[in-house]
Write a protein that holds these residues in place. Structure first.
Motif, PDB file in Angstrom:
ATOM      1  N   PHE A 193      35.769  30.538  81.270  1.00 55.06           N
ATOM      2  CA  PHE A 193      36.420  30.599  82.584  1.00 55.06           C
ATOM      3  C   PHE A 193      35.996  29.439  83.489  1.00 55.06           C
ATOM      4  CE2 PHE A 193      37.645  35.350  83.374  1.00 55.06           C
ATOM      5  CZ  PHE A 193      38.552  35.273  82.346  1.00 55.06           C
ATOM      6  N   TRP A 194      36.966  28.934  84.237  1.00 51.26           N
ATOM      7  CA  TRP A 194      36.799  27.996  85.355  1.00 51.26           C
ATOM      8  C   TRP A 194      36.477  26.561  84.938  1.00 51.26           C
ATOM      9  CZ3 TRP A 194      33.170  32.346  85.777  1.00 51.26           C
ATOM     10  CH2 TRP A 194      33.756  33.464  86.375  1.00 51.26           C
ATOM     11  N   MET A 253      43.408  24.208  83.608  1.00 50.16           N
ATOM     12  CA  MET A 253      41.983  24.009  83.824  1.00 50.16           C
ATOM     13  C   MET A 253      41.643  22.518  83.802  1.00 50.16           C
ATOM     14  SD  MET A 253      41.752  27.191  83.943  1.00 50.16           S
ATOM     15  CE  MET A 253      40.071  27.173  84.527  1.00 50.16           C
ATOM     16  N   GLN A 304      40.688  30.456  87.554  1.00 50.95           N
ATOM     17  CA  GLN A 304      41.170  30.862  86.238  1.00 50.95           C
ATOM     18  C   GLN A 304      42.498  31.603  86.370  1.00 50.95           C
ATOM     19  OE1 GLN A 304      39.466  30.184  83.407  1.00 50.95           O
ATOM     20  NE2 GLN A 304      40.902  31.184  82.002  1.00 50.95           N
TER      21      GLN A 304
END
Length: 263
Positions: free
Chosen positions: A10-11, A39, A167
């Protein structure tokens, strides 16, 4: 030389693997760190319908169009839980080994969002509603998460804060769909925030962990932060380099066939 595909959780984008990538390329490997859709440098491509299937397609297309074979497919956190098993399930003939970095594969029908406790699920859903425009999970407070971490290189928290992106929430809520083809591949678990003993205990009581103790799994403990590509990139790269020394999926299949023939 091995072919590595590195997928962040994530992220994060491909930038998170910079130090690990440099180490592996120093060993002569072909390394492909990938920013999934929405992303990193591809943040501008995020849409409300960017989901797990989008990210699976990102990786399948990378392998297909770069004509990669015998791939060491590395997934951290979310990417390990749902992306790399899905890719390997659809293209097992191209994958040499799966490497789960502080992660493990979720069972068929489960989503990443369902992995957390009910309290965590409610908290994340509220963050998406109030701070993520109903479709994104904002990055966490990195300084707070790293408050007890020692040895982070200078500038790491600044980079995390500056480069992390929200996300796409549909990537977390899409259930994983697996046929079981991926389960025949060798698997390495690099455990950072929990030990092998703790993992086995969890697998005995929590269905979501059951694939982490299956036949064909090996384990390496790398105690530290959940994001070892930042606090221990050299050590993580060394483990990944060693992973390439194992037999390829084709060689392993041949060996099994020979054993079955009594040779």
């Amino acid at each position: 030389m091995a072919n590595y595909v590195l997928l962040p959780g994530f992220w994060l984008g491909s930038w998170a693997w910079r130090s690990v990538t440099a180490e592996l390329r120093g060993h002569g490997h072909d390394v492909h760190p990938l920013s999934l859709t929405g992303m990193g440098e591809r943040a501008h491509l995020a849409r409300p319908d960017t989901d797990l299937e989008t990210h699976i397609t990102d990786v399948l297309n990378l392998i297909r169009y770069e004509d990669l074979h015998d791939v060491v497919l590395v997934g951290h956190s979310y990417a390990g839980a749902v992306v790399i098993p899905s890719v390997a399930d659809r293209m097992p003939e191209r994958v040499r080994q799966l490497v789960f970095v502080d992660s493990g594969p979720l069972p068929d029908g489960m989503s990443q969002a369902q992995f957390g406790s009910p309290e965590e699920q409610a908290r994340d859903a509220e963050l998406v509603r109030t701070a993520g425009h109903g479709r994104q999970l904002p990055p966490p407070p990195w300084e707070q998460l790293a408050s007890e971490v020692h040895g982070l290189p200078d500038g790491t928290l600044e980079r995390l804060t500056r480069l992390s992106t929200p996300q796409p929430w549909a990537t977390a809520t899409t259930p994983v769909r697996l046929t079981g083809a991926w389960e025949k591949l060798p698997r390495l678990h690099v455990l950072c925030s929990f030990t092998v003993e703790q993992m086995r205990a969890m697998a005995a009581t929590v269905p979501a962990f059951r694939h982490m103790v299956a036949d064909g799994c090996t384990y390496r403990e790398l105690p530290g932060w959940h994001w070892p590509m930042f606090d221990q990139p050299g050590e993580l790269a060394a483990i990944l380099h060693e992973a390439a020394a194992g037999p390829s999926s084709e060689e392993a299949e041949g060996a099994e066939g020979a054993e079955g023939r009594g040779n």
